[in-house]
Design a protein around this motif. Structure first.
Motif, mmCIF file in Angstrom:
data_model
loop_
_atom_site.group_PDB
_atom_site.id
_atom_site.type_symbol
_atom_site.label_atom_id
_atom_site.label_comp_id
_atom_site.label_asym_id
_atom_site.label_seq_id
_atom_site.Cartn_x
_atom_site.Cartn_y
_atom_site.Cartn_z
ATOM 1 N N ASN A 187 0.722 -1.310 -0.029
ATOM 2 C CA ASN A 187 0.110 0.079 0.015
ATOM 3 C C ASN A 187 0.825 1.146 -0.116
ATOM 4 O OD1 ASN A 187 0.679 0.454 2.685
ATOM 5 N ND2 ASN A 187 -0.659 -0.790 3.362
ATOM 6 N N SER A 191 -0.209 -9.750 -3.269
ATOM 7 C CA SER A 191 -0.422 -8.436 -2.197
ATOM 8 C C SER A 191 -0.798 -7.321 -2.899
ATOM 9 C CB SER A 191 0.968 -8.270 -1.761
ATOM 10 O OG SER A 191 1.995 -7.822 -2.961
ATOM 11 N N PHE A 243 -4.533 -5.226 -2.220
ATOM 12 C CA PHE A 243 -4.607 -3.653 -2.163
ATOM 13 C C PHE A 243 -5.621 -3.174 -3.069
ATOM 14 C CE2 PHE A 243 -3.191 0.417 -3.928
ATOM 15 C CZ PHE A 243 -3.664 1.158 -2.724
ATOM 16 N N SER A 249 -9.035 -3.712 -1.761
ATOM 17 C CA SER A 249 -9.317 -2.844 -0.621
ATOM 18 C C SER A 249 -10.112 -1.604 -0.372
ATOM 19 C CB SER A 249 -7.964 -2.587 0.314
ATOM 20 O OG SER A 249 -7.279 -1.551 -0.262
ATOM 21 N N HIS A 292 -9.852 1.871 -0.595
ATOM 22 C CA HIS A 292 -8.754 2.972 -0.965
ATOM 23 C C HIS A 292 -8.811 4.043 -0.005
ATOM 24 C CE1 HIS A 292 -8.251 0.960 -5.081
ATOM 25 N NE2 HIS A 292 -7.809 0.144 -4.129
#
Length: 285
Positions: free
Chosen positions: A82, A205, A209, A212, A214
């Motif tokens: 991230n 990964s 992200f 997710s 944001h």
């Protein structure tokens, strides 16, 4: 012209960071007392995004472009991906290169990292340029549709990438009048990265992200205290021009530059002469 003609006179090498391992960088203008200028690529990208900028701007700066953690040919780790993690990586890269502070220009996710870094490490930033940045409010329904389209393209590229899926992903970046720039070398370079065996770890990964919330990582615009430029295009996907105007209004003293040439989400590659002129002027002033 081949990418590697663009990079003639540059040095491509690996450096090592304590937490994030091996990092691939390309640089020019090193060792001449010039101020550092870091270029940060977008999600799923790599340093070749700046093939047309590193050498031209090295007349005035020590220019460094690099691959983020889990991107390009940098280290692949099963770790959180991230803007905060990538900001910490940038701090370690600056340490490895001996810089306490630097100028930073980032495109898309790279701008998101640049803005996050400026909030986390205000004493380590000279100026920042947020080039079609992520990490700001989406202000249109079309922008929301663009985001859904990008996530779907990323899933296809991460699953079983092909030349065709990679080409579609890269066409999303560019104005249709610039699709001729997507030659076999540029698309093939990205495909070779996407099909590397280590990318299975990285894709996990990056995918987490992308899926997710944001907003948990939005750029802390109110914490940015350094001179700031928002560089935008009239056809930028996800974050339209009014989103850039809104974000710019929240950073004290920030300015907004809108590209004149046809460009979309990769103005540094689509219209390099204009981009380099504006970037040089901003960071030299």
């Amino acid at each position: 012209m081949t990418i590697w003609n663009d990079f003639l006179g540059c040095e491509v090498r690996y450096i090592y960071t304590p937490t994030y391992g091996r990092v691939r960088i390309v640089e020019a203008g090193k060792g001449e007392g010039k101020p550092p200028l870091f270029f940060l690529h977008g999600i799923g990208g790599h340093l070749e995004a700046y093939a047309k900028n590193v050498k031209p701007l090295s007349d005035d700066f020590h220019v460094i472009a690099y691959d983020f953690l889990n991107c390009g040919f940098s280290e692949k780790m099963d770790t959180v991906f991230n803007p905060v993690t990538l900001s910490k990586q940038l701090a370690e890269i600056m340490d490895a290169l001996g810089y306490k502070k630097a100028n930073i220009s980032g495109e898309s996710l790279g701008g998101w990292v640049a803005g996050t870094f400026a909030g986390m490490y205000p004493d380590r930033v000279i100026k920042i340029q947020l080039n079609t940045t992520g990490g700001i409010q989406i202000t249109s329904e079309q922008g929301k549709k663009d985001l859904v389209e990008l996530v779907e393209l990323m899933k296809k590229s991460a699953g079983t990438p092909t030349y065709e899926s990679t080409l579609l992903r890269m066409q999303w970046l560019m104005h249709e009048s610039n699709h001729h720039l997507l030659d076999e070398e540029l698309v093939g370079t990205r495909l070779s990265i996407y099909t590397h065996p280590d990318m299975s770890v990285a894709n996990k990964s990056i995918g987490e992200f992308a899926a997710s919330d944001h907003h948990a990582f939005d750029i802390p615009l109110d914490k940015i205290k350094c001179p700031t430029m928002f560089l935008w295009t009239r056809d930028n996907p996800i974050h339209t021009l009014d989103a850039a105007e809104l974000a710019c209004s929240k950073v004290g003293g920030a300015r907004l530059y809108v590209m004149e040439a046809d460009s979309k989400h990769w103005p540094q590659y689509e219209a390099p002469e204009e981009f380099n002129r504006v970037t040089r002027s901003f960071f030299k002033a």
